[in-house]
Design an enzyme around this catalytic site. Structure first.
Site, short mmCIF file in Angstrom:
data_model
loop_
_atom_site.label_atom_id
_atom_site.label_comp_id
_atom_site.label_asym_id
_atom_site.label_seq_id
_atom_site.Cartn_x
_atom_site.Cartn_y
_atom_site.Cartn_z
N SER A 9 0.82 -1.22 0.00
CA SER A 9 0.00 0.00 0.00
C SER A 9 0.85 1.27 0.00
CB SER A 9 -0.90 0.02 1.24
OG SER A 9 -0.08 0.06 2.40
N GLY A 13 5.85 0.54 -2.66
CA GLY A 13 5.12 -0.70 -2.98
C GLY A 13 4.23 -0.52 -4.19
N LYS A 123 18.80 -0.07 8.22
CA LYS A 123 18.75 -0.93 7.03
C LYS A 123 19.97 -1.86 6.97
CE LYS A 123 15.98 2.38 4.38
NZ LYS A 123 15.85 3.23 3.19
N1 LIG Z 1 14.54 7.29 -2.36
C1 LIG Z 1 13.76 8.13 -1.72
O1 LIG Z 1 13.79 9.34 -1.96
C2 LIG Z 1 12.80 7.57 -0.70
C3 LIG Z 1 11.74 8.35 -0.24
C4 LIG Z 1 10.87 7.79 0.70
C5 LIG Z 1 11.05 6.48 1.15
N2 LIG Z 1 12.12 5.76 0.68
C6 LIG Z 1 12.35 4.37 1.16
O2 LIG Z 1 11.40 3.50 0.57
C7 LIG Z 1 11.09 2.44 1.47
C8 LIG Z 1 9.57 2.35 1.59
O3 LIG Z 1 9.11 3.58 2.11
P1 LIG Z 1 7.81 4.30 1.56
O4 LIG Z 1 7.90 5.71 2.05
O5 LIG Z 1 7.64 4.01 0.12
O6 LIG Z 1 6.70 3.51 2.35
P2 LIG Z 1 5.31 4.09 2.85
O7 LIG Z 1 4.63 4.81 1.75
O8 LIG Z 1 5.52 4.80 4.15
O9 LIG Z 1 4.51 2.75 3.10
C9 LIG Z 1 4.84 1.96 4.20
C10 LIG Z 1 4.32 0.56 3.98
O10 LIG Z 1 4.73 -0.18 5.11
C11 LIG Z 1 3.61 -0.87 5.60
N3 LIG Z 1 3.79 -1.04 7.03
C12 LIG Z 1 4.04 -0.10 7.93
N4 LIG Z 1 4.16 -0.66 9.15
C13 LIG Z 1 3.97 -1.98 8.99
C14 LIG Z 1 3.96 -3.11 9.85
N5 LIG Z 1 4.17 -2.97 11.14
N6 LIG Z 1 3.70 -4.31 9.32
C15 LIG Z 1 3.48 -4.45 8.01
N7 LIG Z 1 3.49 -3.44 7.13
C16 LIG Z 1 3.73 -2.23 7.63
C17 LIG Z 1 2.43 -0.01 5.27
O11 LIG Z 1 1.30 -0.84 5.26
P3 LIG Z 1 -0.12 -0.42 5.84
O12 LIG Z 1 -0.94 0.01 4.65
O13 LIG Z 1 -0.61 -1.66 6.47
O14 LIG Z 1 0.10 0.70 6.83
C18 LIG Z 1 2.81 0.47 3.88
O15 LIG Z 1 2.47 -0.48 2.91
C19 LIG Z 1 11.78 2.75 2.78
O16 LIG Z 1 12.91 1.94 2.92
C20 LIG Z 1 12.17 4.21 2.65
O17 LIG Z 1 13.36 4.53 3.35
C21 LIG Z 1 12.97 6.27 -0.24
#
Ligand SMILES: NC(=O)c1ccc[n+]([C@@H]2O[C@H](COP(=O)([O-])OP(=O)(O)OC[C@H]3O[C@@H](n4cnc5c(N)ncnc54)[C@H](OP(=O)(O)O)[C@@H]3O)[C@@H](O)[C@H]2O)c1
Length: 333
Positions: A9, A13, A123
């Site tokens: 979500s 993802g 990480k």
């Molecule tokens: N390169 C960049 O500029 C950049 C920017 C942002 C993030 N990132 C990286 O990308 C990666 C993903 O981050 P994101 O920001 O894309 O994610 P996000 O939008 O914050 O989504 C988090 C996901 O984790 C799930 N989640 C949270 N807590 C959980 C738990 N306890 N058990 C199971 N699922 C859980 C959420 O599911 P629910 O729907 O169930 O809550 C959601 O699907 C991270 O490693 C982050 O550091 C990189």
């Protein structure tokens, strides 16, 4: 190839699922989703596109996690980055289940393993665990999202697309960093997880290299507006990192302090230190996405800015509150 995704979500993802659906060959996707999140529109949407949805809790027993992962060739974890214990439990289950490739939640800028970014250290802790249990893996880092680069315009015209406006300019604004459109992340992931060359390696992908001054100038040309630059010297950036470091490590290891530390460590790493650049990534041991996949076509940064100016952009985390969003036009850092 059977692929399980934990974090379906989320922003990353969603990009990965789209990338796998559009660019993956013979990919069968299962999203392992927390029961409370199954009715989220993002999950409904991927279900309609053919993704199998399975209720799943990371806090489940080892046997239950193994049961959920068994039969999958690849497990991609793209959950929030401050969840080392959950990811280690997932990795243990993947090992028992015979998963052929585990992709931990990295997807960030290139960065040294220790001493620069607290989030990176979490990480690395997960990666060290993966290596300890000899689980086949691939780390995928993607540079800095286009969607986190733009400053506000005085008119407020592009505020709708900015979750974290970047009016702070680091140094003189002429530091370079590697940028990727969030929408392209999945496209790269689809190639990497099907590629035997990337097994047990880290891969660094990115779209383009930009400076902040170039970004501001591009936005000014496109909008006809003068963009405010709030210059922060190297000394100021380093002082704010040190203060946030002390607040987190010496005073209170709260989640708020961890986020506060990340917010100042990122610009220090990606702009000032030059960690998020292809040559630095190579030095750190990454394989180069540009060399592995020279044919991948990406969204140009100029196209992204034109979309935002035309009212067709999209803010990341549109429905989420982190607590350090800007108030009334202030910068988020
Ligand atoms: N390169 C960049 O500029 C950049 C920017 C942002 C993030 N990132 C990286 O990308 C990666 C993903 O981050 P994101 O920001 O894309 O994610 P996000 O939008 O914050 O989504 C988090 C996901 O984790 C799930 N989640 C949270 N807590 C959980 C738990 N306890 N058990 C199971 N699922 C859980 C959420 O599911 P629910 O729907 O169930 O809550 C959601 O699907 C991270 O490693 C982050 O550091 C990189």
């Amino acid at each position: 190839m059977k692929v399980a995704i934990v974090g379906a979500s989320g922003e990353t993802g969603q990009s990965i699922i789209k990338g796998l659906l559009q660019h993956g060959e013979n990919v069968d996707i299962t999203a392992l989703v927390r029961p409370a999140s199954i009715s989220k529109p993002e999950i409904e949407s991927v279900k309609e596109q053919g993704v199998t949805i399975v209720p799943f809790e990371l806090e489940a027993t080892h046997e239950e996690l193994v049961g959920a992962l068994t039969g999958h060739d690849v497990v991609i974890c793209c959950i929030i980055p401050w969840s080392a214990d959950s990811q280690k439990a997932l990795a243990d289950a993947a090992k028992t289940a015979g998963v052929k490739r585990f992709v931990p939640s990295a997807f960030g800028p290139s960065c040294p393993p220790d001493g620069v970014m607290a989030l990176r250290e979490i990480k690395e802790d997960v990666l060290n665990h993966i290596k300890k249990i000899c689980l086949p893996y691939t780390v995928i880092d993607v540079g800095w999202w286009y969607q986190s680069t733009l400053p506000r315009l005085p008119s407020g015209k592009i505020d709708y697309a900015l979750k974290f406006p970047m009016n702070n300019v680091i140094g003189d604004g002429n530091y370079t960093t590697a940028l990727t459109d969030l929408r392209d992340v999945g496209k790269y992931v689809a190639r990497i997880i099907a590629d035997p060359r990337t097994l047990n390696s880290s891969v660094f992908v990115y779209n383009e290299i930009w400076t902040q001054e170039q970004i501001f100038t591009l936005l000014e040309k496109g909008s006809g507006e003068k963009v405010a630059r709030n210059y922060l010297s190297k000394t100021e950036v380093e002082a704010s990192v040190e203060a946030a470091r002390k607040a987190y490590y010496d005073v209170d290891r709260s989640f708020a302090n961890l986020l506060g530390l990340a917010v100042v460590q990122y610009p220090n790493s990606i702009w000032l230190r030059g960690d998020n650049l292809p040559e630095r990534a190579k030095y750190l041991g990454y394989l180069s996405g540009k060399e592995l996949y020279p044919d991948v076509e990406h969204v140009k940064f100029e196209e992204y800015v034109a979309e935002v100016l035309a009212g067709k952009g999209k803010a990341p985390y549109a429905n989420r509150i982190f607590g350090f969003e800007p108030k009334d036009g202030a910068d988020s850092k």
